[in-house]
Design an enzyme around this catalytic site. Structure first.
Site, mmCIF file in Angstrom:
data_model
loop_
_atom_site.group_PDB
_atom_site.id
_atom_site.type_symbol
_atom_site.label_atom_id
_atom_site.label_comp_id
_atom_site.label_asym_id
_atom_site.label_seq_id
_atom_site.Cartn_x
_atom_site.Cartn_y
_atom_site.Cartn_z
ATOM 1 C CD GLU A 99 -4.917 7.808 19.387
ATOM 2 O OE1 GLU A 99 -4.543 7.653 20.398
ATOM 3 O OE2 GLU A 99 -4.693 6.873 18.225
ATOM 4 C CB SER A 119 1.063 6.926 5.395
ATOM 5 O OG SER A 119 0.086 6.312 5.988
ATOM 6 C CD GLN A 164 -2.885 -1.107 2.365
ATOM 7 O OE1 GLN A 164 -3.869 -0.525 2.188
ATOM 8 N NE2 GLN A 164 -2.367 -1.303 3.762
ATOM 9 C CB SER A 205 -4.286 5.976 14.986
ATOM 10 O OG SER A 205 -5.195 6.836 14.850
ATOM 11 C CD GLU A 244 -4.843 -0.086 6.634
ATOM 12 O OE1 GLU A 244 -3.600 -0.162 6.446
ATOM 13 O OE2 GLU A 244 -5.598 0.801 6.445
ATOM 14 C CB SER A 274 4.133 -3.119 5.746
ATOM 15 O OG SER A 274 3.805 -2.341 6.995
#
Length: 406
Positions: free
Chosen positions: A373, A130, A127, A371, A245, A162
């Site tokens: 959050e 980010s 992927q 995350s 994901e 990754s």
């Protein structure tokens, strides 16, 4: 292919016993971060073994290389495969995220080529989401692609990918229209990882691993058929990708090669073995900790089953996958803490020193797949219907959104 779950289980059990290596015979040097290339080569080899034996892509459609069976068939295989060495590293992100996204959103040719390539063990996917400056605002990406005749020219940077160095293709979300609000001007591309103009740098983590990478794209030429979904429709593809994901990080994907994520042995070793190795198995407090961990994993398994059934039956909205992802992170966190508490000072010395190394990477469970959050926000806003947080850039053309310092 028509076969009952029980018949499939019996067949899988016999084939695994005759063909796959036992987990206790696995080469332990493959767990050394410095031996990462050999580990990935072993992953491809094991996936090819599954393919040749007819047990790759159990729940993927047969027209794209799978068996066309149900998630129940995959779970039956997973249960029987636990004693064997399997290509867990291909599960995330290649099969359970990237291939699943292409299955839902890709063209027929992309499905045949990329899903088939992954199931055969010929290709790995990664992927590219980010960005160094993007934080958690995925829709705010500034990596861009501009059309030049029949091709697209890609420029920008991605990070925290990754296994990018070992992959063949990456799902890359970029900006293709700056005149519309941020969610509307995005496009998803399938990028050949080793194409001209792609530079990959590996990032060394505190535990010595260099699995995470950053990527730089300098005038990378992409053909029109590299687009996944629609031009400027990339947010729909990214949303589906995020769904897979969260599902995979939570342990609920039906598209894996056996159950497991290629985690370090210290994370999967029974707590009873750890307690026995440090002479604390009879300690009442230690037994309580072991019981707590066991209870967490039982609840996690039940949650995966319930949420998975709800999603499959349409009783729960797609964002509900964040519940399994969140609970998985919390369980991983607590397990790391429990292992450290049981091992005590032995966590950094002797044969149990790997427990301390595992603890150094504790936060990874709360970041991978978004995350914790973010997961809580998704659950509160998109599952429970609570008010959304205000956003100053909503409905504003992205070219007018302030970037960096004011």
């Amino acid at each position: 292919m028509s076969i009952s779950v029980e018949e499939f289980r019996v067949s899988a059990k016999a084939w695994l016993a005759d063909n796959m290596p036992r987990i206790e015979d696995r080469d332990p040097t493959l767990d050394d971060p410095e031996n990462d290339t050999a580990s990935w080569n072993r992953t491809r080899e094991l996936q090819k073994m599954l393919w040749n034996g007819g047990f790759a892509g159990i729940a993927f459609p047969s027209e794209y290389g799978g068996l066309g069976l149900t998630p129940e068939h995959q779970r039956a295989f997973n249960a029987e495969s636990r004693p064997y060495e399997l290509p867990f590293r291909i599960n995330i992100p290649t099969l359970s995220i990237c291939a699943a996204t292409i299955l839902d959103m890709g063209s027929e040719q992309q499905k045949r080529d990329r899903i088939g390539g992954a199931l055969r063990g010929d290709e790995l996917m990664v992927q590219f989401l980010s960005e160094p400056r993007g934080g958690s605002d995925l829709a705010g990406v500034t990596t861009r692609a501009e059309r030049d005749g029949d091709v697209w020219i890609l420029n920008g940077a991605k990070i925290w990918s990754s296994g990018a160095y070992a992959a063949d293709y990456g799902l890359c979300l970029v900006r293709t229209d700056w005149s519309v609000p941020k969610h509307a001007g995005l496009t998803m591309f399938l990028v050949p990882v080793h194409a001209d103009g792609v530079t990959i740098r590996r990032i060394r983590q505190v535990n010595g691993s260099t699995e995470f990478c950053e990527e730089f794209f300098d005038d990378v030429m992409l053909p029109a058929d590299a687009v996944v979904g629609e031009v400027n429709g990339g947010w729909a593809v990214a949303s589906r990708q995020l769904y897979w994901e969260r599902t995979s990080m939570g342990g609920g994907s039906p598209y894996v090669s056996g159950v497991g994520r290629g985690v370090a042995p210290a994370a999967s070793r029974p707590l009873t073995d750890l307690a026995r190795s440090v002479g604390r198995l009879d300690d009442v407090k230690v037994r309580e900790l072991i019981g707590e961990s066991r209870a967490n994993h039982l609840v996690q398994a039940a949650l995966i089953t319930r949420v998975g059934a709800g999603l499959a039956g349409g009783h729960l909205p797609g964002p509900s996958a964040s519940m399994t992802r969140l609970f998985h992170a919390e369980t991983d966190w607590r397990d790391s803490d429990i292992r450290l508490e049981i091992a005590g000072s032995a966590a950094v010395t002797g044969p149990t020193g790997e427990v301390g190394e595992l603890f150094l990477n504790r936060q990874a469970g709360s970041l991978g797949g978004g995350s914790t959050e973010m997961a809580r926000n998704v659950i509160s806003e998109r599952v429970l219907g609570m008010p959304r947080e205000p956003a100053a850039d909503r409905d504003v053309p992205f070219k007018d959104v302030k970037q960096g310092r004011a």
